[in-house]
Design a protein around this motif. Structure first.
Motif, mmCIF file in Angstrom:
data_model
loop_
_atom_site.group_PDB
_atom_site.id
_atom_site.type_symbol
_atom_site.label_atom_id
_atom_site.label_comp_id
_atom_site.label_asym_id
_atom_site.label_seq_id
_atom_site.Cartn_x
_atom_site.Cartn_y
_atom_site.Cartn_z
ATOM 1 N N ASN A 84 0.850 -1.185 0.000
ATOM 2 C CA ASN A 84 0.000 0.000 0.000
ATOM 3 C C ASN A 84 0.889 1.239 0.000
ATOM 4 O OD1 ASN A 84 -2.147 1.752 0.143
ATOM 5 N ND2 ASN A 84 -2.580 1.386 2.308
ATOM 6 N N LEU A 85 0.752 2.081 -1.023
ATOM 7 C CA LEU A 85 1.516 3.320 -1.148
ATOM 8 C C LEU A 85 0.624 4.500 -0.789
ATOM 9 C CD1 LEU A 85 3.316 2.687 -4.582
ATOM 10 C CD2 LEU A 85 4.191 2.197 -2.284
ATOM 11 N N THR A 86 1.125 5.365 0.101
ATOM 12 C CA THR A 86 0.373 6.562 0.460
ATOM 13 C C THR A 86 1.311 7.760 0.500
ATOM 14 O OG1 THR A 86 0.682 6.124 2.834
ATOM 15 C CG2 THR A 86 -1.340 5.301 1.814
ATOM 16 N N ARG A 87 0.760 8.958 0.335
ATOM 17 C CA ARG A 87 1.544 10.178 0.442
ATOM 18 C C ARG A 87 1.378 10.735 1.847
ATOM 19 N NH1 ARG A 87 3.228 12.701 -4.307
ATOM 20 N NH2 ARG A 87 4.429 13.977 -2.871
ATOM 21 N N PRO A 88 2.482 10.874 2.601
ATOM 22 C CA PRO A 88 2.370 11.453 3.942
ATOM 23 C C PRO A 88 1.988 12.927 3.883
ATOM 24 C CG PRO A 88 4.679 11.156 3.340
ATOM 25 C CD PRO A 88 3.875 10.517 2.251
ATOM 26 N N ALA A 89 1.237 13.368 4.875
ATOM 27 C CA ALA A 89 0.768 14.752 4.877
ATOM 28 C C ALA A 89 1.898 15.735 5.113
ATOM 29 C CB ALA A 89 -0.305 14.926 5.955
ATOM 30 N N ASP A 90 2.991 15.289 5.757
ATOM 31 C CA ASP A 90 4.060 16.218 6.122
ATOM 32 C C ASP A 90 5.236 16.216 5.166
ATOM 33 O OD1 ASP A 90 4.856 13.672 6.693
ATOM 34 O OD2 ASP A 90 5.738 14.136 8.657
ATOM 35 N N SER A 91 5.135 15.506 4.017
ATOM 36 C CA SER A 91 6.253 15.472 3.073
ATOM 37 C C SER A 91 5.750 15.266 1.657
ATOM 38 C CB SER A 91 7.226 14.344 3.431
ATOM 39 O OG SER A 91 8.245 14.239 2.450
ATOM 40 N N SER A 92 6.305 16.093 0.755
ATOM 41 C CA SER A 92 5.949 15.943 -0.657
ATOM 42 C C SER A 92 7.018 15.172 -1.413
ATOM 43 C CB SER A 92 5.772 17.326 -1.295
ATOM 44 O OG SER A 92 7.005 18.058 -1.238
ATOM 45 N N GLN A 93 8.078 14.753 -0.716
ATOM 46 C CA GLN A 93 9.209 14.094 -1.365
ATOM 47 C C GLN A 93 9.355 12.635 -0.969
ATOM 48 O OE1 GLN A 93 10.895 15.714 -3.767
ATOM 49 N NE2 GLN A 93 9.422 17.361 -3.353
ATOM 50 N N THR A 94 8.345 12.060 -0.330
ATOM 51 C CA THR A 94 8.412 10.659 0.081
ATOM 52 C C THR A 94 7.088 9.955 -0.174
ATOM 53 O OG1 THR A 94 7.749 11.158 2.354
ATOM 54 C CG2 THR A 94 10.125 11.153 1.887
ATOM 55 N N LEU A 95 7.173 8.641 -0.183
ATOM 56 C CA LEU A 95 6.000 7.781 -0.207
ATOM 57 C C LEU A 95 6.054 6.883 1.019
ATOM 58 C CD1 LEU A 95 5.608 6.374 -3.858
ATOM 59 C CD2 LEU A 95 3.966 7.795 -2.626
ATOM 60 N N SER A 96 4.963 6.785 1.730
ATOM 61 C CA SER A 96 4.878 5.818 2.818
ATOM 62 C C SER A 96 4.484 4.465 2.238
ATOM 63 C CB SER A 96 3.845 6.273 3.858
ATOM 64 O OG SER A 96 4.266 7.464 4.495
ATOM 65 N N VAL A 97 5.153 3.421 2.705
ATOM 66 C CA VAL A 97 4.965 2.084 2.141
ATOM 67 C C VAL A 97 4.605 1.101 3.252
ATOM 68 C CG1 VAL A 97 5.988 0.265 0.716
ATOM 69 C CG2 VAL A 97 6.738 2.643 0.436
ATOM 70 N N SER A 98 3.543 0.363 3.041
ATOM 71 C CA SER A 98 3.162 -0.721 3.936
ATOM 72 C C SER A 98 3.126 -2.010 3.123
ATOM 73 C CB SER A 98 1.784 -0.457 4.561
ATOM 74 O OG SER A 98 1.250 -1.657 5.118
ATOM 75 N N ILE A 99 3.885 -3.015 3.576
ATOM 76 C CA ILE A 99 3.902 -4.312 2.897
ATOM 77 C C ILE A 99 3.420 -5.376 3.878
ATOM 78 C CG2 ILE A 99 5.341 -6.061 1.773
ATOM 79 C CD1 ILE A 99 7.210 -3.779 0.925
ATOM 80 N N LYS A 100 2.395 -6.100 3.497
ATOM 81 C CA LYS A 100 1.870 -7.155 4.350
ATOM 82 C C LYS A 100 2.085 -8.518 3.690
ATOM 83 C CE LYS A 100 -1.721 -4.313 6.520
ATOM 84 N NZ LYS A 100 -3.187 -4.130 6.730
ATOM 85 N N THR A 101 2.580 -9.450 4.476
ATOM 86 C CA THR A 101 2.810 -10.805 3.988
ATOM 87 C C THR A 101 2.838 -11.756 5.172
ATOM 88 O OG1 THR A 101 4.190 -12.164 2.530
ATOM 89 C CG2 THR A 101 5.328 -10.686 4.065
ATOM 90 N N ARG A 102 2.963 -13.047 4.900
ATOM 91 C CA ARG A 102 3.026 -14.044 5.973
ATOM 92 C C ARG A 102 4.419 -14.608 6.119
ATOM 93 N NH1 ARG A 102 -2.077 -15.070 4.117
ATOM 94 N NH2 ARG A 102 -3.716 -15.013 5.708
ATOM 95 N N HIS A 103 4.721 -15.008 7.347
ATOM 96 C CA HIS A 103 5.950 -15.731 7.647
ATOM 97 C C HIS A 103 5.631 -16.704 8.776
ATOM 98 C CE1 HIS A 103 10.199 -16.576 7.911
ATOM 99 N NE2 HIS A 103 10.180 -16.342 9.217
ATOM 100 N N ASN A 104 5.876 -17.989 8.507
ATOM 101 C CA ASN A 104 5.526 -19.030 9.484
ATOM 102 C C ASN A 104 4.058 -18.938 9.904
ATOM 103 O OD1 ASN A 104 8.126 -20.060 9.440
ATOM 104 N ND2 ASN A 104 8.802 -18.799 11.173
ATOM 105 N N HIS A 105 3.186 -18.745 8.902
ATOM 106 C CA HIS A 105 1.730 -18.708 9.102
ATOM 107 C C HIS A 105 1.255 -17.488 9.894
ATOM 108 C CE1 HIS A 105 1.856 -22.786 7.552
ATOM 109 N NE2 HIS A 105 2.704 -23.110 8.515
ATOM 110 N N GLN A 106 2.134 -16.514 10.096
ATOM 111 C CA GLN A 106 1.765 -15.311 10.831
ATOM 112 C C GLN A 106 1.821 -14.106 9.899
ATOM 113 O OE1 GLN A 106 0.849 -14.508 14.207
ATOM 114 N NE2 GLN A 106 0.492 -12.579 13.146
#
Length: 215
Positions: A84-106
């Protein structure tokens, strides 16, 4: 540490003869200028006029092409992954990145930040040291269905194919991705498809890895 936070100078001397057979003092020759190092990602044309705003939102990882040792050894056990890519409200020069996945069923969530380069379509994920940075390039996208992104770390290239929906799989899209991978000498043996089902939803705070500013 979780395995997710998933890679001479030559000197010539000359001599001349002077009248009477005496030999002059050797003159050191000027060292040739070193050619600037060209990274593999620098010769790949980025998509034109990338609109970062339109790149924000959910992207499902469908396929990866890489000679990364982890994928070669564990490529048959990859887990569904969503970014999930989002633009932070306090910066125009970055992208916030969230990566979700599993490891050992978690389910785990990895938080990162991509710095936006002045070069359209280029991003940087900073490492603990500059030589450990990951250079990222958006190579091809239509914003609404697919995106092909190049990742380079220590001179090694990985291609990733993302889609807005797991239902967006199409033969032309996959063929285009395979052709781009082939140009990087990443044939079928180095293609690793990811599951298109059972993606992670909400992740509890004990399973969030905060990689901001770096891991």
């Amino acid at each position: 540490m979780l395995a997710l936070v998933v890679l001479m100078c030559l000197c010539s001397w000359g001599s001349t003869q002077v009248i009477g057979g005496a030999q002059s003092r050797p003159r050191p020759q000027r060292r040739p200028r070193k050619k600037p190092k060209v990274e593999p990602i620098d010769v790949i044309p980025p998509a034109q006029n990338i609109d970062i705003e339109r790149m924000t939102g959910i992207w499902y990882l469908l396929n990866a092409a890489s000679k990364c040792s982890y994928l070669i050894n564990h490529g048959t056990k990859v887990e569904p992954t969503v970014m999930n890519l989002t633009r932070p409200a306090d910066s125009s020069q970055t992208l916030s990145v969230s990566i979700k996945t599993r490891h050992n069923h978690q389910c785990w969530e990895i938080l990162q930040v991509y710095d936006i380069s002045p070069t359209p379509g280029r991003l940087t994920l900073k490492g603990p040291r500059p030589e450990l940075n990951t250079d990222i390039m958006i190579s091809d996208t239509d914003y609404d269905s697919y995106a092909v992104m190049f990742y380079q770390k220590r001179g090694q290239i990985t291609l990733k194919l993302y889609a807005r929906s797991t239902d967006d799989l199409s033969e032309p899209m996959l063929s285009k991705f395979e052709q781009l991978a082939e140009k990087q000498n990443l044939g079928l043996a180095y293609l690793f498809p990811f599951p298109t089902y059972s993606h992670c939803g909400a992740v509890d705070k004990d399973h969030v890895i905060n990689c901001i500013p770096t891991c």
